[in-house]
Design an enzyme around this catalytic site. Structure first.
Site, PDB file in Angstrom:
ATOM      1  N   SER A 274       8.812  -0.230  11.317  1.00 16.18           N
ATOM      2  CA  SER A 274      10.204   0.196  11.354  1.00 16.18           C
ATOM      3  C   SER A 274      11.071  -0.829  10.647  1.00 16.18           C
ATOM      4  CB  SER A 274      10.669   0.367  12.798  1.00 16.18           C
ATOM      5  OG  SER A 274      10.583  -0.873  13.500  1.00 16.18           O
TER       6      SER A 274
ATOM      7  N   GLU B  41      29.836  -2.660  22.242  1.00 16.31           N
ATOM      8  CA  GLU B  41      28.938  -1.531  22.474  1.00 16.31           C
ATOM      9  C   GLU B  41      29.748  -0.241  22.574  1.00 16.31           C
ATOM     10  OE1 GLU B  41      26.424   1.201  23.024  1.00 16.31           O
ATOM     11  OE2 GLU B  41      25.552  -0.801  22.738  1.00 16.31           O
TER      12      GLU B  41
ATOM     13  N   ASP C 135       5.617   2.075  15.457  1.00 15.44           N
ATOM     14  CA  ASP C 135       7.019   2.426  15.260  1.00 15.44           C
ATOM     15  C   ASP C 135       7.218   3.603  14.316  1.00 15.44           C
ATOM     16  OD1 ASP C 135       7.477   0.260  16.864  1.00 15.44           O
ATOM     17  OD2 ASP C 135       8.730  -0.837  15.440  1.00 15.44           O
TER      18      ASP C 135
ATOM     19  N   HIS D  15       1.346 -14.582  47.696  1.00 13.13           N
ATOM     20  CA  HIS D  15       2.565 -15.162  48.255  1.00 13.13           C
ATOM     21  C   HIS D  15       2.574 -16.668  48.028  1.00 13.13           C
ATOM     22  CE1 HIS D  15       5.931 -15.719  51.007  1.00 13.13           C
ATOM     23  NE2 HIS D  15       5.259 -16.754  51.524  1.00 13.13           N
TER      24      HIS D  15
ATOM     25  N   GLY E  15      19.811  -1.136  16.542  1.00 10.49           N
ATOM     26  CA  GLY E  15      18.498  -0.523  16.702  1.00 10.49           C
ATOM     27  C   GLY E  15      17.663  -0.557  15.442  1.00 10.49           C
TER      28      GLY E  15
ATOM     29  N   GLY F 154       0.811  -1.214   0.000  1.00  9.23           N
ATOM     30  CA  GLY F 154       0.000   0.000   0.000  1.00  9.23           C
ATOM     31  C   GLY F 154       0.841   1.259   0.000  1.00  9.23           C
TER      32      GLY F 154
ATOM     33  N   GLY G 285      26.176  -3.853  19.233  1.00  8.91           N
ATOM     34  CA  GLY G 285      25.054  -3.174  19.874  1.00  8.91           C
ATOM     35  C   GLY G 285      24.614  -3.881  21.135  1.00  8.91           C
TER      36      GLY G 285
END
Length: 469
Positions: free
Chosen positions: A153, A212, A314, A453, A274, A113, A189
């Site tokens: 994304s 990183e 996103d 608990h 990312g 689309g 990353g």
């Protein structure tokens, strides 16, 4: 007269939930999706990685069962069978989404689309009725009173020399489809995607190194708990404050904080720096939409700058999380159905979106970190309790297992500002903190909540009672 009340462009979490909500409300809805329903999350993201991570946890528990008196032998991993389990999970859930759309009366069209402007969408079809890389065999135009943009994304692929067209380099989608568990894996990353894959393959037997560029992993985590998570991932080697300079085959070259040149050798290199909003190729450039470097601009009702055009998920760049997309889709649908819905609270509250890292162990959080709270000023107080304060945590993990819960709160009003957790069940606990922040509960309020608990969630209760109030 328009063909549809609403056209939704994109069948990921935000798109399909918006279509479903509108369909059940009696609106005539068209949902356009180029690939399988469910988008990245369901097909090549959240769900398949969790299917594999659960298998990895089972393997880990089996290997160390002797600590609990459970003795096993001949434990092995069959990657082909794991992939079958992953595929079965995805297929089942994709069919479930299709059934839900059908039940809601939504018309689903499989094609590529493009947004032609307010109220107008064109869908290209290949010969087999789907979309692909070949030339379109036919195209159809549709009109709608409203258009919701949910184009999602795509992975970020930085221009690192040697990365492009390198058979050793894959993105997250490619990592899910590797033929075998790589003996050596380099992950570029140390964010959520990188950590989940690093944890997965390290547990399954790979020698994993994460490179990183920042001084710590998961930059949005609380600074006290991020090192705890990193140390808990003891089967992963971390190279922090390191900048990748080139990739030569499977050799990842990088410079350290002091400028030294080093390299890590790998059979597979995962690029996990990312994702970015998908704002190209579907008409955003030529339609007059306001698009910034962060994505399609929206307000807290998910309205764009164009009349009756909405954007969710996103593509907005506001929060690249599936559960955030769900809520954006619901907010957009509510405001389409009733322009006054925002007065009832049908708006996005960006500060109360939880996050989770599904590594082994997990981490999760919501609201302000200690550093963020102090940057805002005021009488910021914190309290951190170890996982060993939960009976169930100790019963399942042992007293020395890494884990903690941290509350950030206002020392004057006692209002809870944030909750951050490392350890088993962290992702299942954090939703309760969403309610705490949404309703602006105080430490005093939280102390009155009855927690079942034994549960790990009792760490939140322990933290509330350990706070200065």
């Amino acid at each position: 007269m328009s063909d549809y009340d609403v056209i939704v462009l994109g069948g990921g979490p935000g798109g399909y939930i918006a279509a479903e909500r509108l369909g059940h409300a009696g609106r005539k809805v068209l949902l356009v999706e180029a690939d399988a329903l469910g988008g990245t999350c369901l097909n090549v993201g959240c769900i398949p990685t969790k299917a594999l991570l659960n298998a990895a946890k089972t393997y880990e528990h089996a290997k160390h069962g002797s600590n609990l008196g459970i003795h096993t032998s001949d434990i092995s991993v069959d990657w082909t069978e794991l992939q079958k389990w992953k595929a079965q999970t995805v297929t089942t859930l994709v069919k479930g989404v299709g059934f839900a759309e059908k039940k809601a009366g939504v018309t689903v069209v499989k094609g590529y689309g493009t947004f032609d402007g307010p109220g107008r969408v064109t869908v290209r079809f290949d010969a087999d009725g789907a979309s692909g890389s070949g030339p379109a065999q036919r195209a159809e135009s549709y009109t709608g009173d409203h258009v919701i943009l949910a184009t999602g994304s795509v992975p970020v692929m930085p221009p690192i020399p040697g990365a492009k067209d390198n058979p050793h380099v894959v993105d997250s989608t490619g990592m899910l489809a590797v033929d075998a568990i790589p003996p050596r894996l380099a992950v570029i990353g140390g964010g959520v995607i990188g950590l989940e894959f690093a944890s997965l393959f390290a547990t399954l037997g790979s020698e994993v190194t994460v490179v990183e560029m920042l001084p710590e992993i998961v930059p949005f985590m609380d600074a006290e708990l991020a090192p705890m998570l990193r140390k808990a991932l003891g089967n992963v080697a971390f190279k922090l404050s390191c900048t990748v300079t080139a990739i030569d085959g499977g050799s990842v070259k990088y410079t350290t904080a002091d400028g030294s040149a080093e390299a890590v050798e790998a059979d597979v290199v995962l690029m996990a720096v990312g994702r970015r909003p998908a704002v190209q190729g579907w008409g955003a450039e030529s339609s007059g939409l306001e698009v910034s470097g962060k994505g399609v601009a929206v307000d807290d009702r998910m309205r764009t700058n164009l009349p009756n055009v909405w954007a969710i998920g996103d593509v907005t760049g506001r929060s690249l999380l599936a559960h955030a997309a769900y809520r954006m889709g619901e907010v957009a649908a509510a405001n389409i159905l009733d322009p006054e819905a925002h007065r009832r609270g049908e708006v996005m509250r960006w500060g109360t979106i939880p996050w989770a890292v599904y590594s082994i162990p997990e981490a999760a959080g919501i609201g302000l970190t200690e550093a963020q709270a102090r940057a805002k000023g005021g009488n910021v107080q914190t309290v951190t309790v170890p996982g060993a304060m939960s009976g169930r945590f100790v019963a399942e993990n042992g007293v020395k297992a890494p884990g903690a819960a941290k509350l950030v709160y206002d020392g004057d009003t006692l209002q809870v500002l944030g909750l951050h957790v490392v350890g088993s069940y962290a992702s299942e606990m954090v939703w309760g903190a969403s309610v705490v922040l949404e309703t602006e509960l105080t430490i005093t309020d939280l102390r009155q909540v009855v927690f079942p608990h034994p549960t790990v969630s009792e760490l939140i209760r322990e933290a509330a009672w350990a706070a200065k109030a």
